[in-house]
Every structure is written in structure tokens, then in C-alpha cells.
Design an enzyme around this catalytic site. Structure first.
Site, mmCIF file in Angstrom:
data_model
loop_
_atom_site.group_PDB
_atom_site.id
_atom_site.type_symbol
_atom_site.label_atom_id
_atom_site.label_comp_id
_atom_site.label_asym_id
_atom_site.label_seq_id
_atom_site.Cartn_x
_atom_site.Cartn_y
_atom_site.Cartn_z
ATOM 1 C CB CYS A 144 -2.178 -15.690 -9.584
ATOM 2 S SG CYS A 144 -3.856 -16.169 -9.131
ATOM 3 C CG HIS A 155 -3.707 -14.036 -14.115
ATOM 4 N ND1 HIS A 155 -2.655 -14.914 -14.069
ATOM 5 C CD2 HIS A 155 -4.590 -14.440 -13.156
ATOM 6 C CE1 HIS A 155 -2.883 -15.824 -13.134
ATOM 7 N NE2 HIS A 155 -4.045 -15.561 -12.572
#
Length: 497
Positions: A333, A440
């Protein structure tokens, strides 16, 4: 409230007193008995969040509590989520969608506007479930925050629900915490408190009994029970980073994750932290990144400020040296964005508007946009010299990235809003040493974990770690302790034990 087990609120004397864990355990206790139960937390402040199936964002603690109930999480379980992006400000998320950033003073005034959203979500859950287990936030005794409170007694009074107060005896001062908290409440709020729970006790309970008697006499409230300290309890943390790990005598591979100032979704690393073959270490300010086999840059709520923080620690130089010696580097991310060429924030979404030169390892360019990307995803991961494996997880980011590098993740075409979303994710460098992704939960699938570690140079693992099984076992341990050590008849006289 209608129904024998309709609602119960758990408030704490302090942050990290055990509210989240106690609510998860109570959810599991009721679910075991066939009661249709759901969790609720009106206001949460955490950088560790989860994405619901319909693309909303909630605190991870409520997702874990929904898991304990055996149900899918929804945005109504956490209608107000605050994600800090400075020491005095946070992004405000209302019923799953980002609204705007506010400083603490502005949000204090906004709480009047937030309460109808809170009650709307609570009423929806109340209509759908037989029981609601409610978690407070911080402490109800924070008298400077009492006005327009939506998180603790302000909500309890509005929703007309009973309250229990939990305190952590391992911190010390447990009787002062409980007695003082109750004393700082109004008379109507005190009347709402049905009892106390003492958490994380070590030792012989007989040494505590005189104190329990004193507390009950002084307050007129019963001690519902004393929960023991549960060693090795592996349950996803609401926000605080857990450094506890299951390290075997023959750990064969070292992974370092630098802790940046606004680190988010650190539960990404639980499968690594809990694996006995992995020497997993969070590296704090002032610590070197030298000596790792694999370095992973984590997600962050403030990617440009944390990129600057990373450089101030000299971690960029450690990474350069690590790569020269053949080590592998990953980014997830915000950490993925840092691996690229540049990060643009023209609207000042995460601070001062501007552009940051990134670390330059991937041909990746990122622009931060107001519309946050929120989705659960499933696809396939193909790394150099590794078989294609299934990956699952979720995206939660405010950036749009374009890359000319090979993209190792391909999504299932039936993924949500695939017409607006690239069917590929991530990037891997030409040299094969550097890999980044927005996903994630990248390590949650055992096959994906194995493939990534083998790509990074790890020898075959001695065993497979099932993170869902870890969570189930942890929640069952909490529920077992609750059934053993709490007098549930004081909460639910008609509950069959």
C-alpha cells in the site's frame, strides 16, 4: 430494549483495558448459545481498519468481533471511524465512507451531527439481531470530552443500554481506576453501570478478594468476575502494534518492518510474526534495517510525511545497502507507493500540497485523489521462479498508481467494480529483488505466504500457518475464560449455562 440479551455496553477505565477483547469474547459466548449477536462501536480511532463486502471501511476490532459472531462485518458496526493523519487531526469516516479531515476541535463540534448517524446504525443492527455487544472508546471519565459524547456514556444514555466497566489490573491501580471512574459519572450514568470486570490478573485470587469486597461495599456495584492473564493470546490488535512473536529455536529467515509514524494495517504481518520459522522484527526509530533477509515497507495513512521520516532515520541508505548485498524488498500500500518514482498530492489530502521524490526502485507514479479505493479482492500471484498461487485481501488507499513494470497480481474478472478497476495489481522490478502491491492481507493465504518467502530466499517452511484458525482459537480461549470466571447470571439472568 426488547429481548433478554438485547444490548450490553463494555466501557473501560483506560484505553487498552481490554474492551475489544472482552466484547469479542462475549460475542462468541452468545453465538455459542445460538443467539444472533452483532458487535457495535459508535466511534473508533484507529489506523488499523477493515473493508466490508460492500466497500465500506470500519475499525478492524469490529471486523474481528463480527468474526467472533460468525457473521459478515458491516459499516453499521462502526459508523464513525477516525484515522489520525497528524497529532491533532484525523480523517473522519462516516458509515464506511471518508468524509473529510478534521482537527480535534472541529470534530468535537461535529459530534452533534455524528450522533444521528450513530443511532441510525445502532437501530439498524437492533432490528436485525437478537443482541448487540457494544464497545466504548477510551474512558467515560474523560471529563473534558463529555460534552456531546457519542462514544461512551453519551451513547449509553441515548440508546438506553446497561454498561459494565473493565479495568486492567496488570497496569496497577485497578481499584482506583474503577472507583474513580464511577465517581466521575453523573448519577444517571452510575445507575446504568451493572458491574465491574477486572482483566489480566496473575496470581492467587485469594489475595485479591479483600479488595473486591471493599470495591463492592464502596460502590454498591458487583464485581462480575476477574479474568486471568491469557499468555500467548494472538488476536488482531485494534491499533497498538504487537511485537509478540512465536519464534522457534531454529528460525531460518529474518524479516524487518520499519515502524513509520502513521503505520496502518499492521495486522498484514501477523502471519509472519506468528510463524516459528520467521525471525520477525518491527524496527523502531533509531534502529538499523541491516541484517534482514527481507525488508517490508508497511502501509501508512500519511505516505509523503512518512517517506520523509524514513529518510531521516537513514533507512533509505540501509535499504540501498540491503539490495546491494542481494536482499529482497517489499512494499504494501503506502510502502508500495514509496518504492516508485514520485508521489503527488496536488490537493493536500495528507498534509501540504506538493510532490515527493520516492525511492525510485519501481517505474511507478502515484497521485493521491479524494476518492478512496475500498474493495475486497481475490486473484492470482505469480512471482519469478514461483508457481502461480491464489491471493485474497483488500485494498484501502487514496492513491492511483501507474506502472511500466511487470504486474504480478491478476484479479478475478468478476471482482467488484472491475469495469472501473485495473485487472492487475502490483509491480516487480526487472532485477526481481523488489515487489510491491496495494493488497492488504497478502500473507494470509498459506500458499501465497510460502511463494513470497521462497521468492525472498527463504528455505521451505517447517509448517503451514492458518491465520483464521489462530483467530478462532484465540477467541475461543477468551470465551472459555469468560464462561469460567465471569458470573454471566448477573448480566443475563435467563441465559442458559
Amino acid at each position: 430494549m426488547k429481548g433478554t440479551h438485547k444490548a450490553l455496553m463494555v466501557q473501560g477505565t483506560t484505553s487498552d483495558a481490554g474492551k475489544s477483547v472482552l466484547v469479542a469474547g462475549l460475542c462468541r459466548v452468545l453465538a455459542r448459545k445460538g443467539i444472533n449477536v452483532a458487535p457495535f462501536k459508535s466511534q473508533n480511532m484507529a489506523l488499523n481498519s477493515a473493508v466490508t463486502k460492500d466497500g465500506g471501511e470500519i475499525g478492524r476490532a469490529q471486523a474481528v468481533q463480527a468474526f467472533a459472531c460468525g457473521i459478515e462485518p458491516s459499516v453499521d458496526m462502526n459508523p464513525i471511524l477516525l484515522k489520525p493523519n497528524t497529532d491533532i487531526g484525523a480523517q473522519v469516516i462516516v458509515q464506511g465512507k471518508a468524509l473529510q479531515s478534521m482537527d480535534a476541535i472541529d470534530f468535537h463540534g461535529y459530534k452533534k451531527i455524528a450522533m444521528p448517524y450513530v443511532m441510525d446504525s445502532f437501530e439498524k443492527l437492533s432490528a436485525q439481531y437478537d443482541s448487540i455487544m457494544i464497545e466504548g472508546a477510551g474512558s467515560p471519565a474523560e471529563i473534558n470530552l463529555r460534552e456531546n459524547d457519542i462514544a461512551n456514556m453519551g451513547f449509553a444514555e441515548k440508546a438506553d443500554v446497561p454498561v459494565i466497566i473493565v479495568a486492567d489490573i496488570d497496569r496497577g491501580g485497578v481499584f482506583a481506576h474503577l472507583y474513580g471512574t464511577l465517581a466521575l459519572l453523573s448519577q444517571s450514568e452510575q445507575n446504568r453501570v451493572v458491574g465491574f470486570v477486572i482483566n489480566r490478573f496473575r496470581g492467587d485470587i485469594k489475595l485479591l478478594e479483600s479488595g473486591l469486597d471493599w470495591l463492592e461495599q464502596k460502590t454498591g456495584k458487583p464485581v462480575i468476575g476477574v479474568l486471568p492473564f491469557l499468555h500467548g493470546l494472538n488476536i488482531e490488535a485494534e491499533d497498538a502494534i504487537s511485537a509478540e512473536q512465536t519464534l522457534g529455536a531454529n528460525a531460518k529467515f529474518t524479516v524487518f518492518v520499519p515502524v513509520v509514524t502513521r503505520m496502518s494495517n499492521h495486522t498484514d504481518f501477523d502471519p509472519l510474526r506468528l510463524h516459528p520459522d520467521i525471525d520477525f522484527q518491527y524496527r523502531a526509530q533509531g534502529q538499523s534495517l541491516q541484517g534482514a533477509d527481507l525488508i517490508i515497507l508497511p502501509g501508512t495513512k500519511s505516505v509523503r510525511p512518512d517517506l520523509e521520516f524514513l529518510r531521516k532515520q537513514g533507512w533509505d541508505k540501509d535499504i540501498e545497502r540491503h539490495l546491494r548485498f542481494g536482499g529482497k524488498l517489499m512494499g504494501i500500500c503506502g510502502g508500495y507507493q514509496m518504492l516508485g518514482q514520485c508521489i503527488l498530492d496536488p490537493l493536500g489530502l495528507e498534509g501540504e500540497a506538493g510532490e515527493s521524490q520516492a525511492l525510485g526502485y519501481l517505474r511507478l507514479h502515484t497521485i493521491l485523489e479524494p476518492q478512496k479505493q475500498l474493495r475486497q479482492m481475490q486473484g492470482w500471484l505469480t512471482l519469478p521462479h514461483q508457481q502461480t498461487v491464489t491471493v485474497t485481501g483488500y485494498e484501502i488507499h487514496a492513491g492511483r498508481s501507474e506502472t511500466d513494470d511487470q504486474q504480478p497480481i491478476e484479479w478475478l474478472e468478476e471482482s467488484p467494480d472491475s469495469a472501473q478497476h485495473s485487472l492487475k495489481d502490483g509491480a516487480i522490478s526487472d532485477c526481481g529483488q523488489i515487489f510491491g502491491s496495494y493488497l492488504h492481507g497478502l500473507f494470509d493465504e498459506p500458499e501465497a505466504l510460502t511463494a513470497i518467502l521462497q521468492w525472498a530466499g527463504c528455505e521451505p517452511l517447517s509448517q503451514v500457518i492458518d491465520t483464521d484458525q489462530f483467530k478462532q482459537q484465540a477467541i475461543d480461549r477468551i470465551a472459555d475464560a469468560i464462561e469460567t470466571h465471569l458470573d454471566l447470571n448477573l448480566l443475563w439472568p435467563q441465559l442458559k449455562t
